[in-house]
Design an enzyme around this catalytic site. Structure first.
Site, PDB file in Angstrom:
ATOM      1  N   SER A 195      37.194  46.658  16.428  1.00 54.31           N
ATOM      2  CA  SER A 195      38.233  45.922  15.706  1.00 54.31           C
ATOM      3  C   SER A 195      38.818  44.819  16.570  1.00 54.31           C
ATOM      4  CB  SER A 195      39.342  46.904  15.306  1.00 54.31           C
ATOM      5  OG  SER A 195      40.503  46.224  14.885  1.00 54.31           O
ATOM      6  N   TYR A 246      45.945  53.842  17.352  1.00 56.21           N
ATOM      7  CA  TYR A 246      44.706  53.446  16.667  1.00 56.21           C
ATOM      8  C   TYR A 246      43.973  52.380  17.481  1.00 56.21           C
ATOM      9  CZ  TYR A 246      41.660  50.684  13.726  1.00 56.21           C
ATOM     10  OH  TYR A 246      40.583  49.979  13.267  1.00 56.21           O
ATOM     11  N   LYS A 288      40.125  52.383  19.833  1.00 53.65           N
ATOM     12  CA  LYS A 288      39.012  51.425  19.819  1.00 53.65           C
ATOM     13  C   LYS A 288      38.703  50.945  21.239  1.00 53.65           C
ATOM     14  CE  LYS A 288      38.202  51.431  15.386  1.00 53.65           C
ATOM     15  NZ  LYS A 288      36.988  52.099  14.870  1.00 53.65           N
TER      16      LYS A 288
END
Length: 340
Positions: free
Chosen positions: A126, A151, A155
């Site tokens: 992302s 979150y 990644k």
């Protein structure tokens, strides 16, 4: 015919990628725990491609179940890993869930791949890893900033795990850093179907247009952008899905220049929230009920990709317009809601 494992393959990006894989001649097997997807998506994939993928409903957190899966499917030649929790707000409230679900499951998968000689691994990353960028457009060489949420941190950690493993094993991996995927398949057989209140702009737009939501909130009109609303790089989901097939073929043909590679997947163009709203109204002829509200904490002002590396190295380029994406999103919403 090579068989590819797609984790989270009934989700939004996963299902569109399964379609493109099957169109390209690959066999697919999907792992999904149905926590954020419907088994009905399998019918949509089948209707588009004429081929029904294998489906194994299991939780990747269950280490033994993951091992049993690979005992059953011994002919997998590559993995595309989408399965992950993805709500930024929820990750702040429940960080351990996100570290277990996003990082722990990656470790289990990679352990099986390493033990079984499965060398080709595509990771769903992302643009959140860049945070608030120092300059635009963002290249792959831009610094990875401290994450603004658990979150985003999952990644970053996942990319570090992949880089470390690729250094000492036969595994080759490509991490695709997505910008903002929108739209639906042109057939309206599959699309974005969030459970509960949408976290993303376009489903909120289409649900507002369909009367499911009373009003769309625009978070701030006082940012230093041309119209005061935040700017993002919105990419058609079918363009994004095609990028995974191109990246997979690069690994299978051993054309990768490094054992772990990173590519931005976007359009290279930024669009503001208010521009997206206007584009939707122009594409559909509908008027949206929206209001300007206070800024949302943590929102980055402007983010859009430099896609030079993906264009030149992968030979991939986004080809569909934002109006194409918004029109397809509306056709999908109408199909879901039974609107003529």
């Amino acid at each position: 015919m090579k068989k590819i494992l797609v984790t989270g393959g009934l989700g939004y990006i996963g299902s569109h990628t399964v379609v493109e894989l099957q169109k390209a001649g690959f066999k697919t097997v999907i792992i999904d725990d149905l926590s954020n997807a419907s088994v009905d998506v399998l019918d949509g994939i089948t209707n588009i491609t004429g081929e029904r993928p294998d489906l194994e409903i299991l939780d990747l957190k269950e280490k033994e179940a993951v091992s049993e899966f690979f005992n059953k499917y011994t002919d997998i030649t590559g993995v595309i890993h989408f399965a992950a929790s993805k709500a930024v707000g929820e990750s702040v409230e429940n960080p351990l869930l996100y570290y277990e679900n996003n990082v722990g499951t990656l470790v289990y998968l990679l352990k099986e791949c390493s033990d079984r000689g499965i060398k080709n691994f595509i990771f769903s990353s992302s643009c959140t890893v860049y945070g608030q960028p120092d300059s635009l457009p963002i290249t792959e060489d831009a610094p990875v900033k401290p994450a603004l949420s658990p979150y985003g941190n999952t990644k970053q950690i996942s990319e570090e795990i992949l880089a470390d493993l690729c250094n000492v094993s036969d595994i080759r991996s490509i991490s695709l850093r997505y910008f903002n995927p929108i739209g639906a398949h042109e057939s309206a057989e599959i699309g974005e179907l969030p459970l509960g209140v949408p976290q993303n702009l376009v489903p909120f737009i289409t649900q507002t247009a369909a009367g499911v939501r009373e009003q769309l909130s625009v978070f701030g009109d006082d940012y230093p952008t041309p119209d005061g609303s935040c700017v993002r790089d919105y990419i058609h989901i079918e363009d994004l899905a095609e990028a995974h097939v191109v990246a997979l073929k690069r690994l299978l043909s051993e054309e990768n220049k490094e054992r772990f590679e990173i590519f931005n997947i976007g359009t290279g163009k930024g669009s503001s929230v208010l521009e997206v709203i206007r584009s939707f109204e122009e594409a559909t002829g509908l008027k949206l009920n929206y209001k300007i509200v206070d800024r949302r904490p943590g929102d980055v002002t402007k983010v859009y990709a430099d896609t030079t590396k993906a264009n030149s190295e992968l030979g991939w380029k986004a080809s569909r317009s934002i109006k194409d994406a918004l029109s397809s999103a509306w056709e999908w919403e109408k199909q879901v809601r039974g609107i003529d």
